[in-house]
Design a protein around this motif. Structure first.
Motif, short mmCIF file in Angstrom:
data_model
loop_
_atom_site.label_atom_id
_atom_site.label_comp_id
_atom_site.label_asym_id
_atom_site.label_seq_id
_atom_site.Cartn_x
_atom_site.Cartn_y
_atom_site.Cartn_z
N TYR A 54 -10.60 8.07 -2.41
CA TYR A 54 -9.95 7.79 -3.70
C TYR A 54 -9.16 6.48 -3.63
O TYR A 54 -9.18 5.68 -4.56
N SER A 55 -8.42 6.31 -2.54
CA SER A 55 -7.58 5.12 -2.44
C SER A 55 -8.41 3.85 -2.36
O SER A 55 -8.05 2.81 -2.92
N GLU A 56 -9.57 3.89 -1.68
CA GLU A 56 -10.42 2.70 -1.57
C GLU A 56 -11.05 2.34 -2.90
O GLU A 56 -11.11 1.15 -3.27
N ILE A 57 -11.52 3.32 -3.66
CA ILE A 57 -12.14 3.00 -4.95
C ILE A 57 -11.09 2.58 -5.96
O ILE A 57 -11.37 1.81 -6.89
N ALA A 58 -9.84 3.06 -5.79
CA ALA A 58 -8.77 2.66 -6.72
C ALA A 58 -8.43 1.19 -6.60
O ALA A 58 -7.87 0.60 -7.53
N TRP A 59 -8.77 0.58 -5.45
CA TRP A 59 -8.48 -0.84 -5.27
C TRP A 59 -9.27 -1.71 -6.23
O TRP A 59 -8.87 -2.85 -6.52
N VAL A 60 -10.40 -1.21 -6.76
CA VAL A 60 -11.18 -2.01 -7.71
C VAL A 60 -10.35 -2.32 -8.95
O VAL A 60 -10.20 -3.48 -9.36
N SER A 61 -9.78 -1.26 -9.57
CA SER A 61 -8.92 -1.47 -10.74
C SER A 61 -7.64 -2.21 -10.39
O SER A 61 -7.16 -3.04 -11.16
N ILE A 413 -3.46 7.37 -2.44
CA ILE A 413 -3.01 7.87 -1.12
C ILE A 413 -2.34 9.23 -1.27
O ILE A 413 -2.56 10.14 -0.45
N LEU A 414 -1.51 9.40 -2.30
CA LEU A 414 -0.88 10.69 -2.53
C LEU A 414 -1.91 11.78 -2.81
O LEU A 414 -1.76 12.92 -2.35
N ILE A 415 -2.96 11.43 -3.57
CA ILE A 415 -4.01 12.42 -3.86
C ILE A 415 -4.77 12.78 -2.59
O ILE A 415 -5.05 13.96 -2.32
#
Length: 505
Positions: A54-61, A413-415
């Motif tokens: 989740y944290s890696e894909i969130a870096w796109v936005s 990261i929290l998720i």
């Protein structure tokens, strides 16, 4: 201008073609704000395709949003140099190229570059010029115009959320990116509507001004040489000092760093940097959170549409309320309340355990989000004025990009750590409540200090020794007027020409 208008002082028209400019800003700002949020529809599938967290894909936005805000000074410099129209058109071209290139990516790193940096930079060249040109066309109706233009974000989000889901079901994420890249090219059309004020007289006035500058520069150089030869003083050191001073003045003309001495600007900057740590993460993870609770894909996308519909109504309504005689003199308090209200919605989100609860949360979140966005730039212009607004936007956005970049990844990261979305919403809510409280207290302090300084100024004006001379006032006016940017340059020069004719020169 017509001969009947020759004696009028230049000023924003507050209407006319300005409403067409508002429509162009509506489209441009809508894509700049809504597009990073609408991409969340593809995250779950892209995550499974590349095998990321989740944290890696969130870096796109995050990279896209951070680039959109971090490139603010570059956008401001380009607007000061070339005007809003070519900058927005070039930004739309970059957006299209970035998304079309992303359709052929084979790794998550390539997505960071194509979607995050290239498309994000194109959105930056759409956002700042669109906000800046509204301040050139409007003064009395500026809060309403800003509210209408900022309403482009929820309208685009309401459209993009179901459209992205439809495109993914029929073409996959690669085909969807190709189509979205073509759609983003409409930003070039929106930029073409940003007609500079007084463009017809700009060329003639500029040529006359340049000839006058060259003649004056030559005369000053000749006089300086004569005096230096008479006094046997070399001019080289003086020329170097003047060149260094001219270089600094040229940089300061594009970005006014003296704003960091402005009390109201610093309060706004600190409060907004803190606020953006929890501003975008809830929108990025709203659809994935709904899917995580077992809600189907179209119902999850519908939550973003509900948020966008409420947001769409809230922004122009907030602009009308903010333009009223009761709110506009103290608009900073209204802005502080909107931020705190936004944070309170996130704190209560974990209580929404069903789809009905998420619908209620999305409705209140859309209302609070629309209130904040409608006043985000209006409050900054209220603090620094229209003349310094271009520089202020660039300096604010570069400072905000750090927290914008970190917000969604921290939520991811929290998720990943706790396996639950509620800690991400609690973090975002607590940060925004803190930011709203800080802004409310510090704005109260700022208003008190302004009242005290105004009282001291009136006391000094009663003393004849403290009154400024007419020449000093005229010099300060000329200094402030040099920061208007290229779109008001023809009107300002025309006004100076009329003033010279009236003085008999």
């Amino acid at each position: 201008p017509a001969p009947a208008e020759a004696g009028r002082a230049p000023g924003p028209p507050d209407g006319g073609w300005g409403w067409v400019v508002v429509f162009g800003a509506f489209v441009s700002i809508g894509f700049a704000y809504a597009f990073p949020k609408g991409l969340a529809i593809f995250f779950k599938e892209i995550q499974a395709f590349f095998g990321t967290s989740y944290s890696e894909i969130a870096w796109v936005s995050s990279i896209m949003l951070a680039t959109t805000y971090g490139a603010g000074p570059i956008s401001s410099i380009l607007v000061n140099r070339y005007g809003s129209r070519p900058v927005v058109m070039f930004g739309g071209l970059l957006c299209g190229v970035g998304m079309i290139s992303a359709a052929f990516c084979t790794s998550i790193l390539q997505l960071y570059i194509c979607v995050g940096f290239i498309t994000g930079f194109g959105l930056a060249l759409n956002l700042q010029p669109s906000v800046i040109i509204i301040g050139k066309y409007f003064l009395k109706r500026r809060p309403i115009a800003n509210g209408l233009a900022m309403a482009g974000s929820p309208v685009m989000l309401c459209t993009l959320a179901p459209l992205n889901q439809f495109l993914f079901d029929n073409f996959g994420w690669r085909g969807s990116f190709l189509i979205l890249g073509a759609i983003l090219l409409n930003c070039c059309v929106a930029g073409a509507l940003f007609r500079p004020i007084g463009a017809g007289t700009a060329l003639v006035k500029t040529q006359v001004a340049e000839e006058g500058k060259d003649a004056l520069k030559g005369k000053i150089t000749e006089d300086g040489k004569e005096m230096s030869s008479a006094l046997n003083v070399p001019m080289e050191n003086k020329t170097e000092e003047e060149e260094g001073k001219d270089c600094f003045e040229k940089i300061n003309q594009y970005l006014d760093f003296s704003l960091f001495k402005h009390r109201g600007f610093l309060i706004y900057l600190i409060g907004n940097v803190l606020m953006f740590l929890g501003f975008f993460a809830p929108i990025v993870f709203l659809a994935p959170y709904a899917k995580h609770t077992g809600i189907d894909e179209y119902s999850a996308a519908l939550l973003l549409s509900i948020l966008a519909v409420v947001d769409m109504v809230a922004r122009p309504t907030t602009g009308i309320v903010a333009n009223s005689k009761w709110v506009r003199p103290r608009i900073q308090y209204f802005f502080s309340f909107a931020i705190a209200f936004n944070g309170a919605c996130h704190l209560l989100c974990p209580l929404a355990s069903s789809y009905t609860g998420l619908v209620v949360y999305s409705s209140f979140f859309g209302l609070a989000f629309g209130m904040v966005c409608a006043m985000l730039f209006e409050t900054l212009m209220d603090l620094v004025g229209a003349a310094r607004f271009t520089s202020a936007v660039g300096l604010v956005t570069i400072a905000e990009c750090c927290t914008i970049l970190l917000g969604p990844p921290i939520g991811g990261i929290l998720i990943d750590t706790f396996g639950d979305y509620k800690y991400m919403f609690i973090k975002c809510g607590a940060v925004m409540v803190l930011a709203g409280t800080f802004l409310f207290i510090m704005n109260y302090y700022n208003y008190c200090m302004l009242a005290k300084e105004e009282k001291e100024r009136k006391t000094k004006e009663e003393d004849p020794k403290s009154v400024r001379t007419e020449n000093e006032g005229r010099k300060n006016w000329n200094k402030d007027s040099t920061q208007d940017g290229p779109e008001l340059e023809p009107l300002r020069e025309e006004g100076e020409g009329v003033k010279k004719e009236m003085n008999g020169t």
